[in-house]
Design a protein around this motif. Structure first.
Motif, mmCIF file in Angstrom:
data_model
loop_
_atom_site.group_PDB
_atom_site.id
_atom_site.type_symbol
_atom_site.label_atom_id
_atom_site.label_comp_id
_atom_site.label_asym_id
_atom_site.label_seq_id
_atom_site.Cartn_x
_atom_site.Cartn_y
_atom_site.Cartn_z
ATOM 1 N N GLY A 32 8.306 1.993 0.745
ATOM 2 C CA GLY A 32 6.919 2.378 0.449
ATOM 3 C C GLY A 32 6.398 1.706 -0.801
ATOM 4 O O GLY A 32 5.262 1.213 -0.839
ATOM 5 N N ILE A 33 7.209 1.628 -1.833
ATOM 6 C CA ILE A 33 6.801 0.964 -3.071
ATOM 7 C C ILE A 33 6.598 -0.528 -2.826
ATOM 8 O O ILE A 33 5.634 -1.126 -3.315
ATOM 9 C CB ILE A 33 7.842 1.213 -4.180
ATOM 10 N N GLY A 34 7.470 -1.135 -2.041
ATOM 11 C CA GLY A 34 7.327 -2.564 -1.718
ATOM 12 C C GLY A 34 6.036 -2.855 -0.967
ATOM 13 O O GLY A 34 5.351 -3.843 -1.250
ATOM 14 N N ILE A 35 5.682 -1.991 -0.029
ATOM 15 C CA ILE A 35 4.439 -2.179 0.738
ATOM 16 C C ILE A 35 3.233 -2.043 -0.183
ATOM 17 O O ILE A 35 2.285 -2.832 -0.109
ATOM 18 C CB ILE A 35 4.374 -1.178 1.905
ATOM 19 N N LEU A 36 3.258 -1.059 -1.063
ATOM 20 C CA LEU A 36 2.148 -0.876 -2.005
ATOM 21 C C LEU A 36 1.993 -2.079 -2.924
ATOM 22 O O LEU A 36 0.882 -2.554 -3.173
ATOM 23 C CB LEU A 36 2.352 0.391 -2.832
ATOM 24 N N LEU A 37 3.087 -2.583 -3.454
ATOM 25 C CA LEU A 37 3.014 -3.727 -4.359
ATOM 26 C C LEU A 37 2.540 -4.989 -3.647
ATOM 27 O O LEU A 37 1.753 -5.760 -4.202
ATOM 28 C CB LEU A 37 4.370 -3.966 -5.023
ATOM 29 N N SER A 38 3.011 -5.220 -2.429
ATOM 30 C CA SER A 38 2.559 -6.410 -1.702
ATOM 31 C C SER A 38 1.085 -6.294 -1.330
ATOM 32 O O SER A 38 0.367 -7.292 -1.319
ATOM 33 C CB SER A 38 3.420 -6.643 -0.455
ATOM 34 N N GLY A 39 0.614 -5.084 -1.045
ATOM 35 C CA GLY A 39 -0.815 -4.893 -0.755
ATOM 36 C C GLY A 39 -1.663 -5.163 -1.980
ATOM 37 O O GLY A 39 -2.748 -5.763 -1.874
ATOM 38 N N ARG A 40 -1.219 -4.774 -3.137
ATOM 39 C CA ARG A 40 -1.977 -5.044 -4.372
ATOM 40 C C ARG A 40 -2.007 -6.541 -4.667
ATOM 41 O O ARG A 40 -3.015 -7.080 -5.111
ATOM 42 C CB ARG A 40 -1.339 -4.305 -5.555
ATOM 43 N N ARG A 41 -0.907 -7.226 -4.406
ATOM 44 C CA ARG A 41 -0.834 -8.667 -4.661
ATOM 45 C C ARG A 41 -1.794 -9.407 -3.738
ATOM 46 O O ARG A 41 -2.462 -10.362 -4.152
ATOM 47 C CB ARG A 41 0.597 -9.144 -4.462
ATOM 48 N N LYS A 42 -1.886 -8.988 -2.462
ATOM 49 C CA LYS A 42 -2.797 -9.640 -1.512
ATOM 50 C C LYS A 42 -4.246 -9.424 -1.922
ATOM 51 O O LYS A 42 -5.069 -10.317 -1.797
ATOM 52 C CB LYS A 42 -2.572 -9.099 -0.105
ATOM 53 N N ASN A 43 -4.581 -8.252 -2.449
ATOM 54 C CA ASN A 43 -5.958 -7.968 -2.888
ATOM 55 C C ASN A 43 -6.346 -8.839 -4.079
ATOM 56 O O ASN A 43 -7.483 -9.242 -4.224
ATOM 57 C CB ASN A 43 -6.131 -6.491 -3.232
ATOM 58 N N LYS A 44 -5.413 -9.121 -4.967
ATOM 59 C CA LYS A 44 -5.694 -9.944 -6.145
ATOM 60 C C LYS A 44 -5.909 -11.409 -5.775
ATOM 61 O O LYS A 44 -6.637 -12.118 -6.433
ATOM 62 C CB LYS A 44 -4.560 -9.823 -7.160
ATOM 63 N N GLN A 45 -5.265 -11.882 -4.706
ATOM 64 C CA GLN A 45 -5.387 -13.274 -4.288
ATOM 65 C C GLN A 45 -6.735 -13.569 -3.651
ATOM 66 O O GLN A 45 -7.193 -14.686 -3.657
ATOM 67 C CB GLN A 45 -4.268 -13.637 -3.315
ATOM 68 N N GLN A 46 -7.389 -12.582 -3.076
ATOM 69 C CA GLN A 46 -8.651 -12.819 -2.380
ATOM 70 C C GLN A 46 -9.805 -12.980 -3.292
ATOM 71 O O GLN A 46 -10.104 -12.782 -4.286
ATOM 72 C CB GLN A 46 -8.957 -11.674 -1.419
#
Length: 97
Positions: A83-97
């Motif tokens: 769950g923590i990994g999914i949350l962190l990867s989702g935040r990283r994708k939002n920052k790239q856009q």
């Protein structure tokens, strides 16, 4: 004690005497524990009898016990990590856009 004395006052004095290193059974010539016990119901014994062993525990004593609890903890840790990994990867994708 005087008029204002009650179970709470006795208990506070006992705790204060204990914290100071004094004996609450000989506190200025008064037995605070006896006086506290006289204010209410009879105290319950503080020594508990040993708990009886369950039938299942007696047979598995040499086998290492029940390991189901350990596997539940491992599963919960893996789920939390995912769950923590999914949350962190989702935040990283939002920052790239």
């Amino acid at each position: 004690m005087g008029e204002g004395g009650g179970p709470a006052a006795y208990a506070q004095l006992i705790l204060a005497a204990h914290a100071h290193g004094d004996d609450p059974r000989d506190f200025g010539g008064a037995d605070l524990v006896r006086q506290l016990n006289a204010t209410g119901p009879a105290p319950v014994s503080t020594t508990a009898p040993p708990a009886p062993k369950a039938q299942r525990d007696a047979g598995e004593e040499g086998k290492g016990g029940d390991s189901a609890g350990i596997w539940w903890m491992v599963g919960a840790g893996v789920a939390a990590g995912a769950g923590i990994g999914i949350l962190l990867s989702g935040r990283r994708k939002n920052k790239q856009q």
